[in-house]
Design an enzyme around this catalytic site. Sequence first.
Site, PDB file in Angstrom:
ATOM      1  N   GLY A  11       0.824  -1.208   0.000  1.00 51.26           N
ATOM      2  CA  GLY A  11       0.000   0.000   0.000  1.00 51.26           C
ATOM      3  C   GLY A  11       0.851   1.248   0.000  1.00 51.26           C
ATOM      4  O   GLY A  11       0.472   2.292  -0.535  1.00 51.26           O
ATOM      5  N   ASN A  12       2.070   1.138   0.574  1.00 52.60           N
ATOM      6  CA  ASN A  12       2.983   2.283   0.599  1.00 52.60           C
ATOM      7  C   ASN A  12       3.615   2.550  -0.759  1.00 52.60           C
ATOM      8  O   ASN A  12       4.267   3.570  -0.955  1.00 52.60           O
ATOM      9  CB  ASN A  12       4.081   2.068   1.648  1.00 52.60           C
ATOM     10  N   LYS A 127      -2.624  -6.713  12.167  1.00 58.69           N
ATOM     11  CA  LYS A 127      -2.345  -6.036  10.894  1.00 58.69           C
ATOM     12  C   LYS A 127      -2.453  -4.519  11.062  1.00 58.69           C
ATOM     13  O   LYS A 127      -3.540  -3.983  11.301  1.00 58.69           O
ATOM     14  CB  LYS A 127      -3.343  -6.506   9.840  1.00 58.69           C
ATOM     15  N   LYS A 211      -1.723  -8.785   1.977  1.00 58.69           N
ATOM     16  CA  LYS A 211      -1.755  -8.843   0.515  1.00 58.69           C
ATOM     17  C   LYS A 211      -0.719  -9.796  -0.069  1.00 58.69           C
ATOM     18  O   LYS A 211      -0.923 -10.345  -1.148  1.00 58.69           O
ATOM     19  CB  LYS A 211      -1.629  -7.442  -0.097  1.00 58.69           C
ATOM     20  N   LYS A 273       6.215 -11.707   3.463  1.00 60.87           N
ATOM     21  CA  LYS A 273       6.740 -11.826   2.101  1.00 60.87           C
ATOM     22  C   LYS A 273       7.537 -13.119   1.928  1.00 60.87           C
ATOM     23  O   LYS A 273       7.389 -13.842   0.941  1.00 60.87           O
ATOM     24  CB  LYS A 273       7.618 -10.618   1.758  1.00 60.87           C
TER      25      LYS A 273
END
Length: 337
Positions: A11-12, A127, A211, A273
């Site tokens: 999102g960043n 989160k 995500k 990740k």
Amino acid sequence: MTQTAVLALGGNALTREDQRGTIEEQYANAIAMAKSVRSLIRKGWGIVIVHGNGPQVGNLAIQHAESSALVPAQPLFALGAMTQGALGSLICLALHEVCGDEISGAVSVITHVEVDAADDAFSNPTKPIGPFFNADEAKEVGEERGWTMIEDSGRGYRRVVPSPTPKAPVESSAIMTLIDAGFVVVAAGGGGIPVVKEGDTYRGVDAVIDKDFAAERLADASDAEALVMVTGVTNVKLDFGKTTERTVFNLTPLEVDQHLSDGQFPPGSMGPKMRAASHFVKGSTPERRRISAITTPEMVYATLDNAHGAIQGHRGTLIKEPKVDSTDATKDSTHAA
């Protein structure tokens, strides 16, 4: 058969930490991302883009809370759907501007992702979403709105919400149809709209799915060859922040799992990740070898090109299974700068 790459944007990547999040700032960031996508398209890759929405959905939640005396505030899963639509539109417009007639089209799919109603995450929110607050602000806003606030990576305090493990995107078959038709697809934005199955129907639940995990589920469902986590660092680091810090260029899933076990990749930063990358690559078959990569937006093209031996030198951090012969196994080992 077209190779498919799933790109997971944080999102960043659209609202950077030093920006206010105006539409002009977000569109400029989307244009930069679209240029990387164009490079991959010219190499014959089919592209699916998954974007985060932590800053955007958190900001929207504040807007709804502040205006609740005038209009009803909407639940978190509905805010997730709103950010999917808004950011999906932004990314598609950027793709049209940059890629033009080099693509069949760009389509944003409002994507629901099934989760387990009994997931422990619902009783343990982790989160972070929304803006950063200092300690006094966090205490005040937490008490006023009933939000759980935590300190986030030394940068301030943020609201945390449940982040259940995704099962699979509900719209997987429609997304695959669009990929096969040559469209660039934007899907599972913000990790997807979390839903639980009740009989033959789905019900939205208040949570934000990570995500990277959602991108891995989508990459698996769409039979993609590459899963790329696009982030703010060119390469993964071991012993981050210590005098022994070193850059890692190549890892196997087994090495990733060992580093995770050793606490090298914290849950709040690189952990999701690396877990997503390892899990995806373990699904490789002799006929369809999968790779994962972690790199910056500017290095996406070079990283994937490097993964297939088209250029020399290291680009990004690659996660892949070692090949059978000793020569290739040596190449797949961990290298430190």
